[in-house]
Scaffold this active site. Structure first.
Site: not given
Lengths: 217, 217
Positions: A16, A67, A92-93, A95, A109, A111, A147
């Site tokens: 992407n 983190r 893939m972390r 936040l 983002n 999805h 998400d």
């Protein structure tokens, strides 16, 4: 026209990211991608970006104590590059709310599902298990809940009788490569207003198009 | 060709029922609608069906002591008319597992959302609150869990900037009037196989069509 200084965050191949970079080569594009960053300094996407002559940053999450420490370094890196907009592209972390709030309204983002269906992982296998006929992908502003956040654009495709999670992933990914550049142009061009949890884009089509699966004769 | 003896169950105006009846006037249609039944003997849809010369049945749920009693009478009514397939079309009574199992594989419903998003009521207001760009409707086999069961067909439309629950309801309802007759033809024609929770219709289009909202230029 001043172009918005944009970073793309990846964790792997960054397909992407590649589609965003390719689209933003257009000098009339409202965003300029000036940084590709990853939590995995060895990932393929960073190599590709380096070869393209883009500034890259590997911020290895494994060498940071927490983190929060990882995100502080990431945030400083974004600051050094005077980043104004951040696109997550297979990053893939999870936040923290601190990072997300620091970038509120400037962090988007993609999805691989038609949100609010199939938040989280393994969306294609879950879509098939659910038996949906229409599946797709969503670009949205990032908020602390995973998400969620105002939806900017969505794209749909038909699920086929013989689809597997892999075949569906391949077709949805191709669709993501159309949707994400489109959504980035909308956002960077200043055309997206957020009202509560809805976005207003001023781009309603005239035609009342619809999409039926399986198709009508 | 023997046509499948089909009943439509309604609770109100029955606009989806009317679209099913209109489509099934085609003598080549694999279903023949031979009964319209309602839990409200005074509803508009029954009047319309009676004027059309269809057999109608009002089974008033309020005069039965229990949900089970109501369903037993309904089931007997369906038996008298030798019904083979039942379409729920705005039928506002939850059905018990007993009734649903008795009609397993022969009972279908239309839901005004792209399942698995927005099960239950007030789907259009909830879709707007969620900020989705793509909304739609779903025809599915009925199983005991509400708004679950194998999906037969889905249809999608773009949500517009100025949509309200009412404007969205109007456009989705128009789409339902296309989708439900299409799905009934598929089911009654014997073209739908169920494999676990997926349906196989053998009608994959050749073209890889997609649907993007807001639209691309």
């Amino acid at each position: 026209m001043r172009r918005l200084r944009t970073a793309v965050l990846i964790s792997g191949r960054g397909s992407n990211m590649q589609s965003l970079v390719a689209d933003a080569r257009d000098p009339a594009h409202p965003a300029e991608i000036v940084l590709v960053a990853s939590n995995d300094p060895t990932c393929e996407g960073l190599k590709w970006a380096r070869q393209e002559g883009l500034a890259v940053a590997g911020v290895d999450h494994r060498i940071h104590a927490s983190r929060e420490d990882f995100e502080r370094v990431l945030n400083i890196t974004l600051g050094i590059h005077r980043i104004e907009l951040v696109c997550l592209a297979g990053f893939m972390r999870l936040l923290t709310p601190w990072f997300v709030k620091a970038w509120a309204g400037r962090l988007i983002n993609i999805h691989p599902a038609l949100l609010p269906s199939f938040r989280g992982l393994h969306t294609h296998a879950r879509a098939l298990a659910e038996g949906v006929k229409i599946h797709g992908c969503t670009v949205h502003y990032v908020v602390p809940a995973m998400d969620e956040g105002p939806i900017i654009a969505q794209a749909a495709l038909p699920v086929r009788d013989d689809d597997t999670p892999d075949s569906l992933a391949t077709r949805v990914l191709s669709l993501e490569h159309k949707l994400y550049p489109h959504a980035l142009r909308l956002v960077a061009g200043g055309g997206v207003r957020v009202q509560e949890n809805r976005t207003i884009t001023g781009r309603d089509g005239r035609e009342q198009e619809t999409f039926i699966v399986p198709p009508l004769d």
